[in-house]
Design a protein around this motif. Sequence first.
Motif, PDB file in Angstrom:
ATOM      1  N   GLN A 213     -57.306  11.332  16.622  1.00 11.78           N
ATOM      2  CA  GLN A 213     -56.729  10.511  15.553  1.00 11.78           C
ATOM      3  C   GLN A 213     -55.251  10.253  15.841  1.00 11.78           C
ATOM      4  O   GLN A 213     -54.358  10.895  15.287  1.00 11.78           O
ATOM      5  CB  GLN A 213     -56.903  11.225  14.207  1.00 11.78           C
ATOM      6  CG  GLN A 213     -58.342  11.435  13.792  1.00 11.78           C
ATOM      7  CD  GLN A 213     -59.058  10.139  13.455  1.00 11.78           C
ATOM      8  OE1 GLN A 213     -58.441   9.195  12.955  1.00 11.78           O
ATOM      9  NE2 GLN A 213     -60.351  10.083  13.728  1.00 11.78           N
ATOM     10  N   ILE A 214     -55.005   9.311  16.736  1.00  4.82           N
ATOM     11  CA  ILE A 214     -53.639   8.933  17.084  1.00  4.82           C
ATOM     12  C   ILE A 214     -53.542   7.416  17.054  1.00  4.82           C
ATOM     13  O   ILE A 214     -54.563   6.713  17.067  1.00  4.82           O
ATOM     14  CB  ILE A 214     -53.216   9.468  18.473  1.00  4.82           C
ATOM     15  CG1 ILE A 214     -54.147   8.919  19.565  1.00  4.82           C
ATOM     16  CG2 ILE A 214     -53.195  10.991  18.486  1.00  4.82           C
ATOM     17  CD1 ILE A 214     -53.744   9.302  20.968  1.00  4.82           C
ATOM     18  N   ASN A 215     -52.315   6.908  17.038  1.00  7.64           N
ATOM     19  CA  ASN A 215     -52.107   5.469  16.944  1.00  7.64           C
ATOM     20  C   ASN A 215     -52.275   4.745  18.270  1.00  7.64           C
ATOM     21  O   ASN A 215     -52.419   3.523  18.280  1.00  7.64           O
ATOM     22  CB  ASN A 215     -50.707   5.173  16.392  1.00  7.64           C
ATOM     23  CG  ASN A 215     -50.608   5.457  14.912  1.00  7.64           C
ATOM     24  OD1 ASN A 215     -51.607   5.443  14.195  1.00  7.64           O
ATOM     25  ND2 ASN A 215     -49.396   5.720  14.438  1.00  7.64           N
ATOM     26  N   PHE A 216     -52.209   5.468  19.396  1.00 10.86           N
ATOM     27  CA  PHE A 216     -52.340   4.803  20.685  1.00 10.86           C
ATOM     28  C   PHE A 216     -53.795   4.397  20.882  1.00 10.86           C
ATOM     29  O   PHE A 216     -54.688   5.240  21.003  1.00 10.86           O
ATOM     30  CB  PHE A 216     -51.882   5.715  21.816  1.00 10.86           C
ATOM     31  CG  PHE A 216     -51.985   5.080  23.177  1.00 10.86           C
ATOM     32  CD1 PHE A 216     -51.267   3.932  23.474  1.00 10.86           C
ATOM     33  CD2 PHE A 216     -52.797   5.617  24.154  1.00 10.86           C
ATOM     34  CE1 PHE A 216     -51.364   3.336  24.718  1.00 10.86           C
ATOM     35  CE2 PHE A 216     -52.887   5.042  25.409  1.00 10.86           C
ATOM     36  CZ  PHE A 216     -52.169   3.892  25.682  1.00 10.86           C
ATOM     37  N   GLY A 217     -54.047   3.100  20.933  1.00 15.92           N
ATOM     38  CA  GLY A 217     -55.401   2.593  20.891  1.00 15.92           C
ATOM     39  C   GLY A 217     -56.071   2.403  22.225  1.00 15.92           C
ATOM     40  O   GLY A 217     -56.642   1.325  22.463  1.00 15.92           O
ATOM     41  N   TYR A 218     -56.038   3.395  23.103  1.00 14.09           N
ATOM     42  CA  TYR A 218     -56.888   3.306  24.289  1.00 14.09           C
ATOM     43  C   TYR A 218     -58.338   3.175  23.848  1.00 14.09           C
ATOM     44  O   TYR A 218     -59.163   2.537  24.501  1.00 14.09           O
ATOM     45  CB  TYR A 218     -56.693   4.547  25.168  1.00 14.09           C
ATOM     46  CG  TYR A 218     -57.331   4.441  26.535  1.00 14.09           C
ATOM     47  CD1 TYR A 218     -56.631   3.894  27.607  1.00 14.09           C
ATOM     48  CD2 TYR A 218     -58.627   4.879  26.767  1.00 14.09           C
ATOM     49  CE1 TYR A 218     -57.208   3.788  28.869  1.00 14.09           C
ATOM     50  CE2 TYR A 218     -59.220   4.776  28.020  1.00 14.09           C
ATOM     51  CZ  TYR A 218     -58.510   4.232  29.066  1.00 14.09           C
ATOM     52  OH  TYR A 218     -59.093   4.119  30.312  1.00 14.09           O
ATOM     53  N   ALA A 219     -58.645   3.817  22.729  1.00 13.81           N
ATOM     54  CA  ALA A 219     -59.949   3.673  22.085  1.00 13.81           C
ATOM     55  C   ALA A 219     -59.734   3.794  20.582  1.00 13.81           C
ATOM     56  O   ALA A 219     -58.656   4.171  20.114  1.00 13.81           O
ATOM     57  CB  ALA A 219     -60.934   4.724  22.587  1.00 13.81           C
ATOM     58  N   ARG A 220     -60.755   3.494  19.828  1.00 12.83           N
ATOM     59  CA  ARG A 220     -60.687   3.621  18.383  1.00 12.83           C
ATOM     60  C   ARG A 220     -60.823   5.104  18.013  1.00 12.83           C
ATOM     61  O   ARG A 220     -61.729   5.782  18.502  1.00 12.83           O
ATOM     62  CB  ARG A 220     -61.809   2.817  17.739  1.00 12.83           C
ATOM     63  CG  ARG A 220     -61.798   2.789  16.220  1.00 12.83           C
ATOM     64  CD  ARG A 220     -63.040   2.098  15.705  1.00 12.83           C
ATOM     65  NE  ARG A 220     -63.089   0.702  16.121  1.00 12.83           N
ATOM     66  CZ  ARG A 220     -62.630  -0.300  15.382  1.00 12.83           C
ATOM     67  NH1 ARG A 220     -62.099  -0.061  14.191  1.00 12.83           N
ATOM     68  NH2 ARG A 220     -62.711  -1.540  15.828  1.00 12.83           N
ATOM     69  N   PRO A 221     -59.927   5.643  17.181  1.00  9.70           N
ATOM     70  CA  PRO A 221     -60.035   7.056  16.795  1.00  9.70           C
ATOM     71  C   PRO A 221     -61.427   7.394  16.259  1.00  9.70           C
ATOM     72  O   PRO A 221     -61.974   6.661  15.433  1.00  9.70           O
ATOM     73  CB  PRO A 221     -58.968   7.206  15.705  1.00  9.70           C
ATOM     74  CG  PRO A 221     -57.947   6.171  16.062  1.00  9.70           C
ATOM     75  CD  PRO A 221     -58.732   5.004  16.590  1.00  9.70           C
ATOM     76  N   GLY A 222     -61.980   8.477  16.785  1.00 10.36           N
ATOM     77  CA  GLY A 222     -63.310   8.904  16.382  1.00 10.36           C
ATOM     78  C   GLY A 222     -64.432   8.367  17.234  1.00 10.36           C
ATOM     79  O   GLY A 222     -65.557   8.873  17.167  1.00 10.36           O
ATOM     80  N   ASP A 223     -64.158   7.335  18.054  1.00  4.78           N
ATOM     81  CA  ASP A 223     -65.189   6.795  18.936  1.00  4.78           C
ATOM     82  C   ASP A 223     -65.377   7.705  20.145  1.00  4.78           C
ATOM     83  O   ASP A 223     -64.488   8.485  20.520  1.00  4.78           O
ATOM     84  CB  ASP A 223     -64.814   5.389  19.408  1.00  4.78           C
ATOM     85  CG  ASP A 223     -65.121   4.328  18.375  1.00  4.78           C
ATOM     86  OD1 ASP A 223     -65.616   4.683  17.282  1.00  4.78           O
ATOM     87  OD2 ASP A 223     -64.849   3.145  18.645  1.00  4.78           O
ATOM     88  N   LEU A 307     -57.970 -11.531  22.991  1.00  3.10           N
ATOM     89  CA  LEU A 307     -58.303 -10.250  23.590  1.00  3.10           C
ATOM     90  C   LEU A 307     -58.872  -9.327  22.514  1.00  3.10           C
ATOM     91  O   LEU A 307     -58.445  -9.378  21.360  1.00  3.10           O
ATOM     92  CB  LEU A 307     -57.067  -9.605  24.214  1.00  3.10           C
ATOM     93  CG  LEU A 307     -56.305 -10.428  25.268  1.00  3.10           C
ATOM     94  CD1 LEU A 307     -55.054  -9.699  25.712  1.00  3.10           C
ATOM     95  CD2 LEU A 307     -57.201 -10.738  26.461  1.00  3.10           C
ATOM     96  N   PRO A 308     -59.817  -8.445  22.873  1.00  3.17           N
ATOM     97  CA  PRO A 308     -60.389  -7.541  21.864  1.00  3.17           C
ATOM     98  C   PRO A 308     -59.386  -6.503  21.373  1.00  3.17           C
ATOM     99  O   PRO A 308     -59.272  -6.237  20.171  1.00  3.17           O
ATOM    100  CB  PRO A 308     -61.562  -6.879  22.592  1.00  3.17           C
ATOM    101  CG  PRO A 308     -61.821  -7.728  23.784  1.00  3.17           C
ATOM    102  CD  PRO A 308     -60.512  -8.330  24.166  1.00  3.17           C
ATOM    103  N   ALA A 309     -58.655  -5.869  22.287  1.00  6.15           N
ATOM    104  CA  ALA A 309     -57.660  -4.850  21.946  1.00  6.15           C
ATOM    105  C   ALA A 309     -56.760  -4.665  23.153  1.00  6.15           C
ATOM    106  O   ALA A 309     -57.188  -4.844  24.298  1.00  6.15           O
ATOM    107  CB  ALA A 309     -58.321  -3.527  21.566  1.00  6.15           C
ATOM    108  N   LEU A 310     -55.507  -4.310  22.920  1.00  4.40           N
ATOM    109  CA  LEU A 310     -54.536  -4.185  24.007  1.00  4.40           C
ATOM    110  C   LEU A 310     -53.639  -2.991  23.747  1.00  4.40           C
ATOM    111  O   LEU A 310     -52.991  -2.897  22.711  1.00  4.40           O
ATOM    112  CB  LEU A 310     -53.699  -5.453  24.122  1.00  4.40           C
ATOM    113  CG  LEU A 310     -52.637  -5.481  25.233  1.00  4.40           C
ATOM    114  CD1 LEU A 310     -53.289  -5.344  26.599  1.00  4.40           C
ATOM    115  CD2 LEU A 310     -51.821  -6.771  25.166  1.00  4.40           C
TER     116      LEU A 310
END
Length: 725
Positions: A213-223, A307-310
Motif C-alpha cells: 500500500q504505497i503511492n508508487f504505482g508500479y502496480a495497483r496496491p493489493g494486486d 497510456l494505461p498507467a505511468l
Amino acid sequence: MRRPRVRTGRAGYVSLVLVLSTGTILSLLMIYAYRRAMNSHTIQSRVQLRVDYSEKEEAILRSIVAITPNRAIRAMQAESNSSATISNPLRWQDIFTESLALANSRTSISAPLMTSLNISGLRVANTGDSDLGTPSRIFAAIAPETGYVSPGINRALEAGYPAPLVLSDTTAAANDKLYPLITHAKSHGTISQGGVGLPVASYPAFNLVKYPQINFGYARPGDDIVARRNWWAFSVDVADHDDDRTFLVRPKRNFVLSIYEIPSQLSISAASHMSLGRYASGDAWTNVNIDGGMFVGKADVLGDTALPALASRRGMTLSSGTTIGGRGFTGNPFSPGVREEHQVTQGDFFPVSLASESGRAAFIAHNRGAEFFDRYFLPTSEPNAISPTTWNNYTVGAQQCAMRLDISQIVKSSNPANITPTHFRFSYLKNGVRQNLSIQLSGQPPGYYGFWPEDGSYNFGTDVVDVAYGKNGVYTYKNNVTGLVTFNNATFGDPLVGTVKTGYLKLPFEVSGSKPDGRTCVAVYPQRFKAFLAALGADSTAVNSSLVVNVDYKTSIGDTYPKNPLPTNPPTPYLSTDYGVILKECGNLTSFTKGFSLVTNMRLYIGDDFNIVPTTPPAGYTPAVTLSNPTGRFMPPCSLFAPDKRYGVESDPFAVNIGGQVGSLASETATEGVRPLDAKTVSGNAVAAERIHVNLSQIRHPSEVPPIVMMNWLVVLEERRKEFY
C-alpha cells in the motif's frame, strides 16, 4: 488654637486568626496554581518530547530505507567479506548507527541552524538530545529472537508478519541476521505457501505476492505482482536510549523492512529516459495496443497519447493531449490535491506516480547499461562476497546465460573487413556442471559438427535434423531426418571410397554466408539446440535455456592467431568491420519449455518470425484474454537483449509486428529519450509508422518470465501494529 481631633467611634481590633487563615488559603491557592502550571508545563514538555522522538524516528526510518539497498548491493560484491574493515559497515548494526547520523537524530537543532540564529549564550534544553551511542537500546529483533533484526527465513513469526522464505545454506542464513542479504538461494518453500498466490513446489523462485500500500504505482496496491519478498523485522524506540534521564516511556514500534525482487514485467519497463507517443519520424503511434502499466526512469509523453498507467523515478513531462488511466492532466499531476481529488471521484488508484511520493519506499532499477551485454567486460570471478549470489551474476544478463558462444579465433588478415572466425568456443551445462566445447570451423562440413564414427547410430526421436556423412571435404547430406540414423555407406552411400568417415550434425550456430551491412555475422538457429544438446549429453533446454554470443577479445589462444582486435564495446554507429548476430529458425520455440533468451553485445539481425507458435500453458494457469492477446495464447517466455537490432537479413521486411514487453538499457539521465517502438530494417531505414503493429502486455504469472530479465528492487518499510492483527 486648634483643638485636637477626637475619634468618636468604637475601638477596633485585628484578628490574627483571620489574617493567617486568609494568607494560608491564598498561599495554598498560589501553590496549587503553581503546581498546575508546572504539571501543565511538564505534560507539554513530555508531549513535545514525544513529538520530537516521533519526528526523529520518522527521519531515521527514511534513512534506513535509503541506506539498506546500498549495503545489500555491496554485500553481493567481490571482497565484501575479505576483512572486517570492509564487511562491518554492511552490518545491520552499522546501518542503524549510520541512520541515526543521517537523520541528524542526536540533536533537536543542527549546529549550522544554531549559528545562523546569532544568539549569544544559546543553550538547548531538550533532554531528548543525546549521543545515542548504544544503538542496541534503540533497535532490537522481535522477541524471542535477539540481535538487531529477525530475518524472514526458515520460521514464521507471530501473526501480522509476512510469509518467510527458505534458505538452506547455513552460512548464508547466519549472515542474513547480520547483513541485508539478497541471494537466489532464498526460495519459497512450504512455510511460504500462506503468503503467495501459487503453489511453491511449481514456483519456488518468483511467485505472486501482493503489491504494498504505497503511492508508487508500479502496480495497483493489493494486486498480485511477480516477485520474491525478502524481509527483516525489528523494533524501534529512540526514547529507550535515555529514559533513565528523560523519564519518558514510549511503546516500542515494530517494523518490517522488505526488499521485493521484481523482474521487469510491465508493458514498457526500463530505467531509461524514454520518449513516448511518437516515432523518431514525428509520426504518432498508431496500431499500438498497450495492456498494463509502464515504468520508465524519465518520460516525455508527446502528442495525443493514451497510456494505461505511468510510473517514473526522475519525473515526466506530459503533453496537453496526454491521457493516463483515462484522464487528462492540464497541469502538474503531482500538485497538492490532484491525487486526492482523483481518489475521491474516480477510485483509489492514481495512474501517475513518482518513486519519491512514498516516504518509506524506494524503487531501484538495476540498469547496467552496456555491461549487460558483454560477459568479458567485467570479471567473471567475484571472490569473498558475503552473499552466495554475486552482484555481476545477479545484474549482468551476459553472465547469467547457461549457454555461451564465443568467437575465439580469427583468420589473420591485414584487411579488417576480411576477418573471419575460424574457431567457436561453446559452453553449456551438463548435470549442472559447465562444459566447454572447442569447435574448429575448418575440416568439416560448414555449419556441422562431427559426433559419430562410421557405423555409429543415433536416435533423434521426433526432432527434425540435418545430418552429413563423409570426410576430407567430401560429404553426403540428408535433410529433415528423424528417428534412428546409422552413419554408414548403406544409409548415405560412399562419398569417399577407402576412407573412414564421420557422421555430422548440423550446428545451431555458424558463420553466416549472408553479410548484412557487409559485416561478418554469426547465425544462431534456436530450433536446432534441442537435438544438439541431446547429442552432447547435456542438460535439456529447460536448463540450457539462454545463450550469450560474444567475441573473446581477452583470451589469446596459442601463437597461430592473435586475440580478437575488437574493442570492448562495439561502437555506435557500428562499423562494417564489426561482427553481427543473425537470428533465424526461431519461429517455433516450444522446445524451450522454460523459455529462451539471447544476449549479445553485437548488432542483432532478426531474420525470421520470432516466437510465433503458442504452446500449452503450465497446469493451473489460463492466460487472460486481453486486447493484446485476444485468443488467450500462451507463448514460451522469451527475451532478446542487444545494443542495436535490425529487422531482416537480405532484404527489408514490409512490416513489423511486435508483441510482449519492451525495455531499454539506456541511461535515464540521457538528454534525448529513447523511442522504444521505433524499428529499423537491415538497410538502416526506419520502418514507416503505419507498418509497425504493436501489442504490448504485462507479465502476470511467473511462468511468463523469460530466463534472462532485468531486475528491480522495491524497498518498503512498514509498521506492524498489533491492533491490525
